[in-house]
Design a protein around this motif. Structure first.
Motif, mmCIF file in Angstrom:
data_model
loop_
_atom_site.group_PDB
_atom_site.id
_atom_site.type_symbol
_atom_site.label_atom_id
_atom_site.label_comp_id
_atom_site.label_asym_id
_atom_site.label_seq_id
_atom_site.Cartn_x
_atom_site.Cartn_y
_atom_site.Cartn_z
ATOM 1 N N LEU A 239 14.852 -6.327 -1.826
ATOM 2 C CA LEU A 239 14.463 -6.635 -0.447
ATOM 3 C C LEU A 239 13.306 -5.751 -0.012
ATOM 4 C CD1 LEU A 239 17.918 -6.964 1.355
ATOM 5 C CD2 LEU A 239 16.400 -8.800 0.648
ATOM 6 N N ARG A 240 12.427 -6.301 0.791
ATOM 7 C CA ARG A 240 11.287 -5.547 1.314
ATOM 8 C C ARG A 240 11.217 -5.772 2.813
ATOM 9 N NH1 ARG A 240 6.711 -5.890 -3.270
ATOM 10 N NH2 ARG A 240 5.553 -4.789 -1.682
ATOM 11 N N LEU A 241 10.864 -4.707 3.520
ATOM 12 C CA LEU A 241 10.774 -4.816 4.977
ATOM 13 C C LEU A 241 9.603 -5.675 5.420
ATOM 14 C CD1 LEU A 241 11.558 -1.205 6.295
ATOM 15 C CD2 LEU A 241 12.832 -3.284 6.806
ATOM 16 N N PHE A 242 8.540 -5.657 4.616
ATOM 17 C CA PHE A 242 7.309 -6.318 5.044
ATOM 18 C C PHE A 242 6.842 -7.341 4.017
ATOM 19 C CE2 PHE A 242 7.471 -1.905 6.495
ATOM 20 C CZ PHE A 242 7.591 -2.132 7.862
ATOM 21 N N LYS A 243 6.107 -8.315 4.484
ATOM 22 C CA LYS A 243 5.626 -9.393 3.619
ATOM 23 C C LYS A 243 4.583 -8.879 2.635
ATOM 24 C CE LYS A 243 6.172 -12.783 7.377
ATOM 25 N NZ LYS A 243 5.440 -13.674 8.302
ATOM 26 N N ASP A 244 4.473 -9.573 1.499
ATOM 27 C CA ASP A 244 3.486 -9.198 0.482
ATOM 28 C C ASP A 244 2.069 -9.210 1.048
ATOM 29 O OD1 ASP A 244 5.315 -8.766 -1.484
ATOM 30 O OD2 ASP A 244 5.145 -10.758 -2.384
ATOM 31 N N VAL A 245 1.781 -10.163 1.919
ATOM 32 C CA VAL A 245 0.429 -10.287 2.460
ATOM 33 C C VAL A 245 0.058 -9.051 3.285
ATOM 34 C CG1 VAL A 245 1.175 -11.540 4.539
ATOM 35 C CG2 VAL A 245 -1.159 -11.839 3.675
ATOM 36 N N THR A 246 1.044 -8.464 3.972
ATOM 37 C CA THR A 246 0.799 -7.242 4.748
ATOM 38 C C THR A 246 0.515 -6.070 3.823
ATOM 39 O OG1 THR A 246 2.282 -8.053 6.480
ATOM 40 C CG2 THR A 246 1.754 -5.705 6.518
ATOM 41 N N THR A 247 1.337 -5.944 2.785
ATOM 42 C CA THR A 247 1.161 -4.864 1.812
ATOM 43 C C THR A 247 -0.202 -4.954 1.135
ATOM 44 O OG1 THR A 247 3.548 -4.848 1.406
ATOM 45 C CG2 THR A 247 2.168 -3.794 -0.244
ATOM 46 N N LYS A 248 -0.577 -6.162 0.706
ATOM 47 C CA LYS A 248 -1.864 -6.360 0.022
ATOM 48 C C LYS A 248 -3.033 -6.062 0.955
ATOM 49 C CE LYS A 248 -0.171 -9.823 -3.276
ATOM 50 N NZ LYS A 248 -0.155 -11.267 -3.619
ATOM 51 N N PHE A 249 -2.885 -6.418 2.223
ATOM 52 C CA PHE A 249 -3.953 -6.172 3.194
ATOM 53 C C PHE A 249 -4.291 -4.689 3.265
ATOM 54 C CE2 PHE A 249 -5.094 -4.874 7.529
ATOM 55 C CZ PHE A 249 -6.243 -5.624 7.731
ATOM 56 N N PHE A 250 -3.263 -3.845 3.436
ATOM 57 C CA PHE A 250 -3.487 -2.406 3.556
ATOM 58 C C PHE A 250 -3.996 -1.802 2.251
ATOM 59 C CE2 PHE A 250 -0.548 -2.813 7.225
ATOM 60 C CZ PHE A 250 -1.381 -2.253 8.182
ATOM 61 N N LYS A 251 -3.467 -2.291 1.151
ATOM 62 C CA LYS A 251 -3.888 -1.766 -0.155
ATOM 63 C C LYS A 251 -5.376 -2.034 -0.386
ATOM 64 C CE LYS A 251 -2.283 -1.520 -4.926
ATOM 65 N NZ LYS A 251 -1.228 -1.921 -5.881
ATOM 66 N N HIS A 252 -5.787 -3.260 -0.150
ATOM 67 C CA HIS A 252 -7.203 -3.616 -0.328
ATOM 68 C C HIS A 252 -8.094 -2.871 0.663
ATOM 69 C CE1 HIS A 252 -5.852 -7.651 -2.288
ATOM 70 N NE2 HIS A 252 -5.935 -6.668 -3.171
ATOM 71 N N LEU A 253 -7.633 -2.734 1.896
ATOM 72 C CA LEU A 253 -8.410 -2.058 2.932
ATOM 73 C C LEU A 253 -8.709 -0.613 2.537
ATOM 74 C CD1 LEU A 253 -9.607 -1.938 5.809
ATOM 75 C CD2 LEU A 253 -7.325 -1.345 6.629
#
Length: 531
Positions: A239-253
């Motif tokens: 389980l993850r608290l946040f969606k993959d798209v949110t995680t990827k956004f911050f990582k790329h940023l």
């Protein structure tokens, strides 16, 4: 018949198991509210009958003569400490026994949220704290203040335009929305070097992802408690608290910003630059700027843990995790303090006018400008902000995880046995309860900045005012938060008069739909341009 026998056997086994689980406190004479099977003392929170802050205050007030009481978070026993001397002991003197927070997010499943400073444990936490601590001295905050002022100017311009377009020359404003957008733009600038105007571009990507990452809705609240209390069930489910798209956004940023700066030799005094310096081992403490009161009464002082020089090399993912933590903390907790500050100023016009008078005096003294030093020298400003953080602390409760069996002593004078907290069990420090205790703060529900005046603040008992936590594991960003709140209030009150609107909730009732501090129905006030 066989099926019925099995059902009875299962029910009896479950009843015996729950009886054993829920006797952890009673056999030692530790008082606790009666638990509901499986839910423990969480029923009213889970059923959205009360906010978590009200839950903590209810437990705190139920047993006024106890040094500590029990609380069942579902099946897990957690000690709630009421005695101030005991709080000091476990958070400072015997800190090594309670070094860590409970595990909320599995770092293997969700490294971006499981590898941040809040989640790290043991020596890794110490090393990361030492690595990051030099990034939060007052000298670094001084460099970031112009970025905050620039965002404040955007906010004032937007509000003035909206007011001029209204027929009544006055508008109703949801302060939580306003301050969240302000905090979003500040963290975009101060952490990531991005120029964002969330009051004009209301649905920009940076704001939307930040809102998703920092607002704990009811579904996330349930997941949060499930991960903390039932890790053997939740880990296999990944389980993850946040969606993959949110995680990827911050990582790329973060990675793209770092790469661009390396390639173009860009140096900007923000958090990304400081993280890049930390990775190279170039961040060191400036002893002249570690005074614990330089940003206000609420500032917490860095311990010796954070002042050590560390030559550890961190992975990119670890640095990204810290950037995300800065964002979430800056987005939610700071905006919460600002929104409650605006509410209190609206419903306490005498306090507002006294603060405005101090702002005008500061303007005269400094030719209409203000800087880090002048805003920190504003005595009444600090009194107001200190009282906001007392009455509405974002950290409702602090948690600590016991890493070695620890003797808490007796819960009260009548008990015969000492209570031993076992390794792996948790402690709770009920910040909300302490901040609203009439023994420490007469008329605790009254907004009264005079508590923090030069004449009165010495009466505040140590360890009863803890808006940024306690001991070495306190909030690393207290200077940043205090500076941002003061800048926002300064600029807003320079130009705006704040008053209650028809939608202002008086007295305040907290919304039960979220873990975050929210006024039910919204943080509404009325604003007009100050003459």
């Amino acid at each position: 018949m066989l099926f019925l026998i099995w059902c009875v056997a299962v029910i009896v086994a479950l009843a015996l198991y729950l009886k054993q689980k829920y006797s952890r406190f009673s056999k030692y004479g530790v008082k606790n509210l009666p638990p509901v099977p499986l839910l423990g003392n969480m029923t009213r929170v889970i059923c959205r009958m009360e906010h978590f802050a009200d839950h903590i205050e209810r437990i705190y007030k139920e047993f006024p003569d106890e040094r500590f009481v029990g609380r069942y978070e579902f099946l897990n026993p957690m000690v709630v400490i009421r005695d101030i001397d005991l709080i000091k002991k476990v958070t400072v003197k015997d800190f090594e026994n309670f070094l860590d927070h409970r595990t909320m997010v599995d770092e293997k499943t969700d490294p971006l949220f499981g590898r941040n400073l809040f989640s790290l444990k043991g020596q890794e936490w110490k090393d990361m704290r030492s690595t990051l601590s030099p990034a939060f001295t007052s000298s670094k905050m001084r460099q970031m203040l112009p970025f905050m002022v620039e965002v404040g100017n955007q906010m004032i311009e937007s509000l003035k335009n909206k007011i001029k377009q209204s027929k009544t020359k006055k508008i109703d404003v949801d302060c939580k929305d306003l301050t969240t957008r302000f905090a979003n733009d500040v963290i975009a600038s101060c952490a990531f070097g991005l120029k964002v105007d969330s009051l004009v571009e209301e649905n920009n990507d940076f704001y939307e992802k930040g809102k998703e990452a920092s607002t704990f809705n009811f579904r996330q609240l349930l997941m949060f408690f499930a991960m903390a209390n039932f890790p053997k069930i939740t880990k296999p489910m990944k389980l993850r608290l946040f969606k993959d798209v949110t995680t990827k956004f911050f990582k790329h940023l973060v990675m793209n910003t770092m790469s661009e700066r390396e390639a173009q030799h860009i140096i900007r005094p923000d958090m990304i630059h400081l993280l890049m310096e930390a990775k190279k081992g170039k961040l060191v403490h400036d002893e002249k700027t570690t005074n614990g009161t330089d940003a206000g009464f609420a500032t917490v002082e860095e311990s010796n843990v954070g002042k050590k020089n560390i030559d550890r090399v961190w992975a990119d993912e670890d640095l990204i995790a810290q950037a995300v933590l800065f964002f979430i903390a800056g987005f939610e907790t700071v905006s919460s303090a600002m929104s409650f500050a605006l509410h209190e100023l609206a419903v306490n016009p005498d306090v507002q006018e006294k603060l405005v008078a101090e702002i005008r005096e500061n303007e005269k003294k400094n030719g209409g400008k203000f800087d880090y030093n002048s805003i920190q020298n504003m005595v009444y400003m600090d009194m107001v902000v200190s009282e906001v953080l007392r009455l509405w602390p974002a950290a409702i409760a602090l948690d600590r995880l016991c890493n070695k069996d620890y003797n808490l002593g007796k819960p009260n004078d009548k008990c015969e046995k000492d209570y031993i907290v076992r390794k792996g069990e948790g402690l709770v420090i009920p910040v909300w309860g302490i901040h609203h205790d009439p023994e420490f703060y007469p008329e605790p529900d009254k907004f009264d900045p005079e508590r923090f005046s030069e004449e009165n603040k010495h009466r505040i008992q140590p360890f009863t005012y803890v808006p940024f936590g306690l001991g070495p594991r306190n909030c690393i960003g207290s200077r940043f938060a205090l500076c941002e709140v003061k800048v926002m209030l300064y600029q807003l009150l320079q130009h705006m008069e704040i008053s209650p609107s028809a939608k202002t909730m008086i007295p305040v009732k907290l919304s039960n739909d979220t873990f975050n501090l929210r006024i039910k129905g919204g943080h509404w006030v009325s604003m007009k341009i100050r003459e």
